[in-house]
Design a protein around this motif. Structure first.
Motif, PDB file in Angstrom:
ATOM      1  N   LEU A  34       0.796  -1.063   0.168  1.00  0.00           N
ATOM      2  CA  LEU A  34      -0.036  -0.201   0.061  1.00  0.00           C
ATOM      3  C   LEU A  34       0.884   1.308   0.146  1.00  0.00           C
ATOM      4  CD1 LEU A  34      -3.013   0.414   0.136  1.00  0.00           C
ATOM      5  CD2 LEU A  34      -2.949   0.672   2.570  1.00  0.00           C
TER       6      LEU A  34
ATOM      7  N   SER B 178     -11.374   7.841  -0.339  1.00  0.00           N
ATOM      8  CA  SER B 178     -11.493   6.338  -0.707  1.00  0.00           C
ATOM      9  C   SER B 178     -10.998   6.189  -2.113  1.00  0.00           C
ATOM     10  CB  SER B 178     -13.221   5.998  -0.728  1.00  0.00           C
ATOM     11  OG  SER B 178     -13.216   4.679  -1.246  1.00  0.00           O
TER      12      SER B 178
ATOM     13  N   GLU C  32      -8.251   0.150  -2.013  1.00  0.00           N
ATOM     14  CA  GLU C  32      -8.809  -0.656  -1.291  1.00  0.00           C
ATOM     15  C   GLU C  32      -8.981  -2.028  -2.041  1.00  0.00           C
ATOM     16  OE1 GLU C  32     -11.941   2.978  -0.159  1.00  0.00           O
ATOM     17  OE2 GLU C  32     -12.555   1.425  -1.496  1.00  0.00           O
TER      18      GLU C  32
ATOM     19  N   ALA D 224      -5.676  -6.947  -1.248  1.00  0.00           N
ATOM     20  CA  ALA D 224      -6.279  -8.116  -0.499  1.00  0.00           C
ATOM     21  C   ALA D 224      -5.003  -8.986  -0.086  1.00  0.00           C
ATOM     22  CB  ALA D 224      -7.339  -8.980  -1.266  1.00  0.00           C
TER      23      ALA D 224
ATOM     24  N   PHE E  11      -7.132  -5.399   3.129  1.00  0.00           N
ATOM     25  CA  PHE E  11      -8.387  -4.760   2.871  1.00  0.00           C
ATOM     26  C   PHE E  11      -9.468  -5.492   3.708  1.00  0.00           C
ATOM     27  CE2 PHE E  11     -12.512  -2.904   1.323  1.00  0.00           C
ATOM     28  CZ  PHE E  11     -12.527  -1.687   1.871  1.00  0.00           C
ATOM     29  N   SER E  12      -9.450  -6.743   3.646  1.00  0.00           N
ATOM     30  CA  SER E  12     -10.642  -7.489   3.977  1.00  0.00           C
ATOM     31  C   SER E  12     -10.117  -7.834   5.735  1.00  0.00           C
ATOM     32  CB  SER E  12     -10.610  -8.938   3.478  1.00  0.00           C
ATOM     33  OG  SER E  12     -10.988  -8.994   2.398  1.00  0.00           O
TER      34      SER E  12
ATOM     35  N   GLU F  97     -11.358  -4.414   7.455  1.00  0.00           N
ATOM     36  CA  GLU F  97     -12.458  -4.264   7.671  1.00  0.00           C
ATOM     37  C   GLU F  97     -13.110  -5.509   8.713  1.00  0.00           C
ATOM     38  OE1 GLU F  97     -14.922  -2.733   4.190  1.00  0.00           O
ATOM     39  OE2 GLU F  97     -14.582  -4.891   3.947  1.00  0.00           O
TER      40      GLU F  97
ATOM     41  N   THR G 183     -15.298  -0.171   5.314  1.00  0.00           N
ATOM     42  CA  THR G 183     -13.982   0.757   5.557  1.00  0.00           C
ATOM     43  C   THR G 183     -13.619   1.325   4.322  1.00  0.00           C
ATOM     44  OG1 THR G 183     -13.243  -0.868   7.412  1.00  0.00           O
ATOM     45  CG2 THR G 183     -11.501   0.415   6.403  1.00  0.00           C
ATOM     46  N   GLN G 184     -12.821   2.704   4.377  1.00  0.00           N
ATOM     47  CA  GLN G 184     -12.350   3.130   3.194  1.00  0.00           C
ATOM     48  C   GLN G 184     -10.810   3.405   3.512  1.00  0.00           C
ATOM     49  OE1 GLN G 184     -14.821   6.538   3.366  1.00  0.00           O
ATOM     50  NE2 GLN G 184     -13.164   7.906   4.306  1.00  0.00           N
ATOM     51  N   ILE G 185     -10.260   3.555   2.318  1.00  0.00           N
ATOM     52  CA  ILE G 185      -8.743   3.825   2.370  1.00  0.00           C
ATOM     53  C   ILE G 185      -8.510   4.739   1.384  1.00  0.00           C
ATOM     54  CG2 ILE G 185      -6.216   2.890   1.990  1.00  0.00           C
ATOM     55  CD1 ILE G 185      -7.289  -0.013   2.548  1.00  0.00           C
TER      56      ILE G 185
ATOM     57  N   ILE H 287      -6.983   5.741   6.639  1.00  0.00           N
ATOM     58  CA  ILE H 287      -7.892   4.390   6.794  1.00  0.00           C
ATOM     59  C   ILE H 287      -9.103   4.807   8.008  1.00  0.00           C
ATOM     60  CG2 ILE H 287      -8.433   1.983   6.811  1.00  0.00           C
ATOM     61  CD1 ILE H 287      -5.316   1.861   5.901  1.00  0.00           C
TER      62      ILE H 287
ATOM     63  N   LYS I 121     -16.313   3.576   6.352  1.00  0.00           N
ATOM     64  CA  LYS I 121     -16.468   4.112   5.216  1.00  0.00           C
ATOM     65  C   LYS I 121     -17.629   5.266   5.285  1.00  0.00           C
ATOM     66  CE  LYS I 121     -18.984   2.249   0.846  1.00  0.00           C
ATOM     67  NZ  LYS I 121     -19.395   1.237   0.371  1.00  0.00           N
TER      68      LYS I 121
END
Length: 223
Positions: free
Chosen positions: A36, A56, A61, A64, A67-68, A71, A80-82, A165, A168
């Motif tokens: 990231l 966002s 986002e 993976a 992100f998972s 959340e 969630t938002q990044i 982060i 959302k």
């Protein structure tokens, strides 16, 4: 870098790894933010002046399983938002807080100016309560919901980059015209899940409905 900053500033700048930071947040371990950070280095820009905040970013986002995990684990099942905040800021200007923790991941070295919601007295916060913390590139921290913060401060002429982060839709627009003021805190509500107090120097934000609630010096980080 930290030693140099302390030589140049009257305000003591502490490390986010220090005991003093524990009142405001903690260093995050157990999550790998390296990809990231590399993405943000290559694909996000620092504006020529001012700051930019993007709450966002779909591509960010898409990393993976990070992100998972954020959340499902860190935010306990909340969406969630990044996004990111990049810029050229050197001043306090304001302080905001959320009803949730915020994750900051430093893409460049930067300084955070922090206070606590408990320092707000009669709808005012004195900037003398603010503490400065150095966040080195690559470090991820959690800022607690009672920790007041705003845009980071740069420590080089190149500006700063910071991954942000949050739950959302935090920091998205709401109607301020229809806001009911039932408590003192309601005066600070500025955007969704965003309570904001600003210094008198930020007349542009005050004109947009931000609450003028910070007194004292508009602190500056020199480098």
């Amino acid at each position: 870098m930290l030693n140099k900053l302390n030589e140049l500033n009257n305000l003591e700048i502490l490390s986010c790894s220090s005991k003093e930071f524990e009142r405001y947040g903690k260093v995050i371990t157990g999550y790998d933010f390296n990809e990231l950070v590399q993405y943000a280095e290559k694909n996000t820009l620092i504006p020529s002046s001012g700051n930019i905040y993007v709450g966002s970013v779909k591509e960010m986002e898409g990393f993976a399983p990070l992100f998972s995990s954020l959340e499902n684990n860190f935010y306990g099942g909340m969406e969630t938002q990044i996004g990111y905040c990049n810029g050229n800021n050197s001043f306090l200007n304001g302080l905001e807080y959320h009803k949730s923790s915020e994750i900051n991941v430093a893409v460049t070295d930067l300084v955070l100016l922090l206070s606590k919601t408990t320092e707000i007295k009669n709808s005012e916060l004195d900037s003398s309560t603010v503490k400065a913390f150095f966040l080195p590139r690559g470090m991820a921290i959690e800022l607690y919901s009672t920790t007041m913060h705003f845009a980071p401060c740069k420590v080089t002429n190149d500006g700063f980059k910071c991954i942000v982060i949050l739950p959302k839709e935090t920091n998205t627009d709401i109607s301020l015209e229809d806001k009911d003021v039932l408590t003192e805190e309601d005066k600070f509500l500025f955007k969704r899940n965003k309570w904001l107090l600003v210094h008198g120097d930020k007349q542009d934000l005050i004109a947009k409905g931000a609450f003028h609630g910070i007194s004292g010096e508009n602190l500056e980080i020199k480098f």
